[in-house]
Design an enzyme around this catalytic site. Structure first.
Site, PDB file in Angstrom:
ATOM      1  N   GLY A  17       0.841  -1.210   0.000  1.00 35.88           N
ATOM      2  CA  GLY A  17       0.000   0.000   0.000  1.00 35.88           C
ATOM      3  C   GLY A  17       0.860   1.237   0.000  1.00 35.88           C
ATOM      4  N   ASN A  18       0.262   2.376   0.320  1.00 36.21           N
ATOM      5  CA  ASN A  18       1.041   3.613   0.453  1.00 36.21           C
ATOM      6  C   ASN A  18       0.407   4.493   1.527  1.00 36.21           C
ATOM      7  OD1 ASN A  18      -0.882   5.562  -0.876  1.00 36.21           O
ATOM      8  ND2 ASN A  18      -0.606   4.086  -2.545  1.00 36.21           N
ATOM      9  N   TYR A  19       0.997   5.649   1.753  1.00 30.73           N
ATOM     10  CA  TYR A  19       0.621   6.467   2.908  1.00 30.73           C
ATOM     11  C   TYR A  19      -0.548   7.427   2.653  1.00 30.73           C
ATOM     12  CZ  TYR A  19       5.007   4.870   4.891  1.00 30.73           C
ATOM     13  OH  TYR A  19       6.024   4.091   5.379  1.00 30.73           O
TER      14      TYR A  19
END
Ligand code: PMT
Length: 399
Positions: A207-209
């Protein structure tokens, strides 16, 4: 705002003196202003000053002491085109959120048929307090526009967020409200927001932030201008304030691709603010991968579909607005993405900027148009950034 009727509510805080400047600005711009002040407000600024500036007797009590004449909050609600509460103390915000109608300002608020705008002013700890934040969230849900307080030196001597926004900025927000209301009525807009999660197994993902704050703010801003908005949201914990927005929740890039293309079929504009994973594991394991006896692991990744590029291929009359999140050669890379994905505009934000990017409440953007124009903006709250983006879109959509 020429000829507009504005109720200016003033509650009891040091920033009440700034309300006189705001009042002057509104009168100068041609508005008719009726001041309603709380009993505590009068401890900070005199009704005589406000009456002289507005050219109208200030309303504070339910009855005029000398004549017994009733001040009708209901009539004020009918008369006004907008109610602005500036400054709004923590106490007034709490009463507004909970309908505690123990003064003229709150009864006027509860009778208001018009849009209400609130400019909070308080100490940083009061602003941060969960109770204040809950009340602010309630007001937002109730459709109140919040002019976020600024950061800086506070009356207490402390420094932080809580200071009432400057009168000029509040006047700008009012001007913007009058210019924008219903300006996008009938227009269909799709916005993507948040991250995507690409499953490795039932427990883990790539995923990412992204928090979704930027995309959600854009969707809210479009909706506040009367547009018909669909928000395709990745896995985030945000709620929408404007109930008119249609929200489609997705998890992976492939799901986001399908949902966005479907929603975009009859859209006038698509804004791609989501941070979409470019790659996903070739396969997602059905069972949790065990670590016993496994020293090294290789994940084979395959490319995800590019939503922006897919829309760019079959663009038609649709206005396509992408984002570019960069760490270096920002402008150059943004220009390349604009061309490659066949976008009309691209919004550049840089991860090198401490006031921009993932999870922050602020962002600093440049908007790059197809014709090569680059417009740079200062760091602002994400809601204000959203307003700048929607202004740029509106200039293209409504000609
Ligand atoms: O959510 P927040 O915490 O508020 O943070 C906001 C943000 C930093 C996520 C946002 O401002 C932002 O920059 N969004 C785009 C992030 C990104 O993925 O940028 P990119 O340069 O990798 O992608 C370029 C464009 O193509 C983007 O519009 C992206 O949505 C789109 N894209 C990318 C890959 C893909 N497979 N499909 C796409 O549509």
């Amino acid at each position: 705002m020429k000829g507009k009727h504005i109720v200016l509510g003033i509650s009891g805080g040091i920033a009440a003196y700034k309300a006189a400047y705001l009042l002057r600005l509104l009168i100068k711009r041609g508005a008719e202003v009726q001041v309603v002040i709380t009993p505590n407000g009068k401890e900070f600024i005199t009704p005589a000053t406000l009456a002289a500036l507005s050219g109208k007797p200030v309303v504070s009590e339910f009855f005029a002491a000398n004549t017994g004449e009733w001040h009708s909050h209901v009539d004020l609600g009918i008369w006004a085109d907008l109610m602005v509460v500036a400054p709004a103390t923590a106490s007034t915000i709490g009463k507004m959120a909970n309908g505690i109608a123990d003064n003229m300002l709150i009864t006027t608020y509860l009778s208001a048929k018009e849009q209400v705008m609130v400019a909070p002013a308080m100490d940083l700890d009061m602003w941060r307090h969960p109770s204040t934040q809950r009340n602010i969230a309630t007001l937002r849900r109730d459709g109140v526009i919040i002019v976020e307080p600024a950061s800086g030196e506070l009356a207490s001597g402390l420094t932080g967020k809580g200071r009432m926004e400057e009168p000029e900025r509040i006047a700008e927000a009012i001007e913007r409200y009058f210019n924008n209301v219903e300006s996008l009525k009938g227009r269909r807009v799709v916005v993507t927001a948040g991250p995507t999660y690409e499953n490795i197994d039932p427990v883990r993902f790539i995923g990412n932030y992204s928090s979704g704050k930027m995309g959600f703010a854009i969707a809210e801003e479009f909706a506040s201008r009367g547009a018909d908005v669909t928000l395709v949201a990745g896995p985030v914990s945000l709620n929408l304030e404007n109930e008119s927005v249609r929200r489609i929740n997705v998890t992976s890039a492939r799901e986001m691709h399908t949902a966005t293309l479907e929603a975009a079929a009859d859209a006038d504009c698509v804004v791609l603010a989501a941070a979409v994973a470019d790659y996903a594991p070739e396969r997602s394991e059905e069972r949790k991968i065990k670590r016993e006896g496994v020293e090294e692991m290789t994940l084979r990744l395959v490319r995800n579909p590019d939503i922006a590029a897919s829309l760019g291929k079959e663009k038609g009359d649709r206005l396509l607005v992408g984002f570019a999140l960069e760490t270096d050669h920002e402008l150059d890379n943004a220009h390349k993405k604009l061309e490659k994905k066949n976008l009309d505009m691209i919004v550049l934000n840089s991860l090198r900027d401490p006031e921009a990017g993932f999870m922050k409440d602020t962002n600093r953007i440049s908007i790059i148009s197809r014709d090569g124009e680059v417009k740079e903006y200062p760091a602002k709250s994400k809601r204000e950034v959203a307003a700048d983006i929607v202004d740029a879109v509106t200039a293209r959509l409504v000609r």
